[in-house]
Design a protein around this motif. Structure first.
Motif, PDB file in Angstrom:
ATOM      1  N   GLU A 166      30.430  -1.202 -26.208  1.00 35.48           N
ATOM      2  CA  GLU A 166      29.194  -1.460 -26.952  1.00 35.48           C
ATOM      3  C   GLU A 166      29.505  -2.088 -28.305  1.00 35.48           C
ATOM      4  N   ALA A 167      30.550  -1.599 -28.963  1.00 35.15           N
ATOM      5  CA  ALA A 167      30.928  -2.159 -30.262  1.00 35.15           C
ATOM      6  C   ALA A 167      31.398  -3.604 -30.141  1.00 35.15           C
ATOM      7  N   LEU A 168      31.872  -3.981 -28.945  1.00 31.73           N
ATOM      8  CA  LEU A 168      32.377  -5.337 -28.720  1.00 31.73           C
ATOM      9  C   LEU A 168      31.336  -6.251 -28.079  1.00 31.73           C
ATOM     10  N   GLY A 169      30.087  -5.792 -28.009  1.00 33.69           N
ATOM     11  CA  GLY A 169      29.004  -6.678 -27.615  1.00 33.69           C
ATOM     12  C   GLY A 169      28.709  -6.768 -26.139  1.00 33.69           C
ATOM     13  N   VAL A 170      28.937  -5.702 -25.383  1.00 32.71           N
ATOM     14  CA  VAL A 170      28.561  -5.739 -23.970  1.00 32.71           C
ATOM     15  C   VAL A 170      27.080  -6.101 -23.858  1.00 32.71           C
ATOM     16  N   SER A 171      26.759  -6.984 -22.910  1.00 35.72           N
ATOM     17  CA  SER A 171      25.372  -7.451 -22.788  1.00 35.72           C
ATOM     18  C   SER A 171      24.697  -6.990 -21.508  1.00 35.72           C
ATOM     19  N   GLY A 172      25.405  -6.260 -20.667  1.00 34.56           N
ATOM     20  CA  GLY A 172      24.789  -5.766 -19.442  1.00 34.56           C
ATOM     21  C   GLY A 172      25.654  -4.731 -18.764  1.00 34.56           C
ATOM     22  N   PHE A 173      24.991  -3.815 -18.064  1.00 32.82           N
ATOM     23  CA  PHE A 173      25.681  -2.792 -17.287  1.00 32.82           C
ATOM     24  C   PHE A 173      25.146  -2.793 -15.863  1.00 32.82           C
ATOM     25  N   SER A 174      25.973  -2.319 -14.955  1.00 28.65           N
ATOM     26  CA  SER A 174      25.537  -1.918 -13.632  1.00 28.65           C
ATOM     27  C   SER A 174      25.825  -0.425 -13.507  1.00 28.65           C
ATOM     28  N   ILE A 175      25.373   0.166 -12.415  1.00 31.94           N
ATOM     29  CA  ILE A 175      25.625   1.588 -12.179  1.00 31.94           C
ATOM     30  C   ILE A 175      26.464   1.731 -10.914  1.00 31.94           C
ATOM     31  N   VAL A 176      27.609   2.369 -11.043  1.00 30.50           N
ATOM     32  CA  VAL A 176      28.492   2.655  -9.917  1.00 30.50           C
ATOM     33  C   VAL A 176      28.876   4.125 -10.001  1.00 30.50           C
ATOM     34  N   ASN A 177      28.671   4.851  -8.920  1.00 34.22           N
ATOM     35  CA  ASN A 177      28.959   6.291  -8.919  1.00 34.22           C
ATOM     36  C   ASN A 177      28.255   7.009 -10.075  1.00 34.22           C
ATOM     37  N   HIS A 178      26.994   6.626 -10.306  1.00 30.15           N
ATOM     38  CA  HIS A 178      26.170   7.248 -11.353  1.00 30.15           C
ATOM     39  C   HIS A 178      26.762   7.030 -12.747  1.00 30.15           C
ATOM     40  N   THR A 179      27.603   6.006 -12.897  1.00 30.58           N
ATOM     41  CA  THR A 179      28.357   5.782 -14.129  1.00 30.58           C
ATOM     42  C   THR A 179      28.202   4.329 -14.570  1.00 30.58           C
ATOM     43  N   LEU A 180      28.168   4.103 -15.878  1.00 32.83           N
ATOM     44  CA  LEU A 180      28.010   2.756 -16.413  1.00 32.83           C
ATOM     45  C   LEU A 180      29.243   1.894 -16.148  1.00 32.83           C
ATOM     46  N   LEU A 181      29.001   0.681 -15.644  1.00 32.18           N
ATOM     47  CA  LEU A 181      30.045  -0.326 -15.456  1.00 32.18           C
ATOM     48  C   LEU A 181      29.627  -1.588 -16.201  1.00 32.18           C
ATOM     49  N   PRO A 182      30.354  -1.994 -17.254  1.00 32.50           N
ATOM     50  CA  PRO A 182      30.016  -3.248 -17.933  1.00 32.50           C
ATOM     51  C   PRO A 182      30.044  -4.418 -16.956  1.00 32.50           C
ATOM     52  N   LYS A 183      29.059  -5.307 -17.071  1.00 28.10           N
ATOM     53  CA  LYS A 183      29.008  -6.452 -16.158  1.00 28.10           C
ATOM     54  C   LYS A 183      28.959  -7.786 -16.875  1.00 28.10           C
ATOM     55  N   SER A 184      28.789  -7.794 -18.197  1.00 23.38           N
ATOM     56  CA  SER A 184      28.777  -9.067 -18.913  1.00 23.38           C
ATOM     57  C   SER A 184      28.981  -8.836 -20.400  1.00 23.38           C
ATOM     58  N   PHE A 185      29.565  -9.862 -21.029  1.00 25.56           N
ATOM     59  CA  PHE A 185      29.723  -9.888 -22.477  1.00 25.56           C
ATOM     60  C   PHE A 185      29.149 -11.217 -22.976  1.00 25.56           C
ATOM     61  N   ALA A 186      29.525 -11.644 -24.165  1.00 26.77           N
ATOM     62  CA  ALA A 186      28.909 -12.835 -24.754  1.00 26.77           C
ATOM     63  C   ALA A 186      29.276 -14.110 -24.004  1.00 26.77           C
ATOM     64  N   ARG A 187      30.467 -14.133 -23.387  1.00 27.95           N
ATOM     65  CA  ARG A 187      30.892 -15.336 -22.682  1.00 27.95           C
ATOM     66  C   ARG A 187      30.106 -15.524 -21.389  1.00 27.95           C
ATOM     67  N   SER A 188      30.008 -16.776 -20.940  1.00 28.53           N
ATOM     68  CA  SER A 188      29.448 -17.036 -19.624  1.00 28.53           C
ATOM     69  C   SER A 188      30.446 -16.588 -18.564  1.00 28.53           C
ATOM     70  N   VAL A 189      29.999 -16.499 -17.317  1.00 25.42           N
ATOM     71  CA  VAL A 189      30.898 -16.111 -16.231  1.00 25.42           C
ATOM     72  C   VAL A 189      32.050 -17.103 -16.114  1.00 25.42           C
ATOM     73  N   GLU A 190      31.755 -18.388 -16.308  1.00 25.67           N
ATOM     74  CA  GLU A 190      32.809 -19.403 -16.217  1.00 25.67           C
ATOM     75  C   GLU A 190      33.801 -19.280 -17.370  1.00 25.67           C
ATOM     76  N   GLU A 191      33.298 -19.060 -18.580  1.00 30.04           N
ATOM     77  CA  GLU A 191      34.192 -18.879 -19.727  1.00 30.04           C
ATOM     78  C   GLU A 191      35.057 -17.638 -19.541  1.00 30.04           C
ATOM     79  N   ASP A 192      34.457 -16.573 -19.017  1.00 30.32           N
ATOM     80  CA  ASP A 192      35.202 -15.348 -18.755  1.00 30.32           C
ATOM     81  C   ASP A 192      36.279 -15.585 -17.697  1.00 30.32           C
ATOM     82  N   TYR A 193      35.949 -16.373 -16.692  1.00 29.39           N
ATOM     83  CA  TYR A 193      36.910 -16.713 -15.632  1.00 29.39           C
ATOM     84  C   TYR A 193      38.159 -17.359 -16.218  1.00 29.39           C
ATOM     85  N   TRP A 194      37.979 -18.346 -17.073  1.00 27.11           N
ATOM     86  CA  TRP A 194      39.134 -19.047 -17.628  1.00 27.11           C
ATOM     87  C   TRP A 194      39.928 -18.157 -18.576  1.00 27.11           C
ATOM     88  N   HIS A 195      39.242 -17.303 -19.321  1.00 21.80           N
ATOM     89  CA  HIS A 195      39.975 -16.378 -20.187  1.00 21.80           C
ATOM     90  C   HIS A 195      40.817 -15.421 -19.348  1.00 21.80           C
TER      91      HIS A 195
END
Length: 248
Positions: free
Chosen positions: A21-50
């Motif tokens: 959260e401090a690093l800017g998570v922008s979305g979560f999903s739920i897996v096993n009743h638990t938060l899973l980060p699914k996105s940050f500030a970068r696009s999916v393509e930018e994240d791919y290259w990183h």
């Protein structure tokens, strides 16, 4: 932070949620009743290259552990999967589909063998704990089935080995794929496995004390400053390109 998700006490935070959260998570999903980060500030393509070029920390605490411990632990583990476990040795990880009584797929976890009578199923999204408890009860097995206080943190990317070695020692460089060793961290012996949900190389660190979550994250984050470390999450482009399955 606007995740588009209304959380409640039914949805568990992980020991790393404050950090993402401090690093800017922008979305979560739920897996096993638990938060899973699914996105940050970068696009999916930018994240791919990183991910392909540097190193990322992933909060995968949602990969809950189903622990089998006791004289009949190996019997229960084998009952849960069609994969032959007879040659599995302590310190190894196996990809082990978990099936029901009609051979239907329930989950596709990674199984870690801690000792001859001690296993962890590191699960995807379904209630494997209840299935394991039911089998143990129905078969009258001498085994304890539980969900321990264990929270995986993934370090993924081509610089992952350098980062993990800087924190846990150069012996981690010799860990083979789908194997693990135990490394000291603040007086705890943590499982450090060469595994993860990408093909870029990396490790999963199994923290067994939730109170040390921020400490573990911050230690890796600071050590990775010169490696361009960034927060991340499983990347759909990279997963599909790598042919990694996604069930649950």
């Amino acid at each position: 932070m606007s995740s588009g998700l209304v959380t409640s006490r039914r949805n568990r935070r992980t020991p790393y949620t404050d950090c993402v959260e401090a690093l800017g998570v922008s979305g979560f999903s739920i897996v096993n009743h638990t938060l899973l980060p699914k996105s940050f500030a970068r696009s999916v393509e930018e994240d791919y290259w990183h991910l392909k070029e540097h190193v990322q920390l992933w909060d995968v605490g949602c990969q809950r552990q189903v622990e089998l411990r006791g004289p009949d632990a190996v019997l229960l583990a084998q009952k849960m999967t069609p994969r032959d476990l007879r040659s599995m040795k302590p310190g190894q990880c196996y990809y082990t589909p978990v099936i029901d009584n009609h051979a239907g797929l329930l989950n596709d976890p990674v199984l870690l063998k801690r000792a001859s009578d001690w296993f962890w199923f590191s699960i995807a999204d379904s209630d494997v704990l209840l299935w394991a408890k039911a089998l143990a009860l129905g078969m009258n097995l001498d085994v304890q089935v539980s969900e321990p206080d264990v929270w995986p943190l993934a370090v993924q990317g081509p610089r992952a080995e350098d980062l993990v070695a800087s924190v846990f020692g150069d012996e981690t460089r010799s860990v083979r794929y789908f194997s693990f060793l135990e490394c000291d961290f603040h007086g705890r012996q943590l499982v450090v496995a060469r595994s993860g949900y990408s093909k870029q190389g990396g490790f999963e660190i199994y923290l067994d004390d939730s109170a040390l979550g921020s400490t573990l994250w911050d230690t890796l984050w600071e050590a990775g400053a010169d490696l361009q470390v960034a927060p991340g999450c499983p990347n759909l482009i990279e997963r599909i390109e790598a042919g990694l399955l996604s069930y649950g």
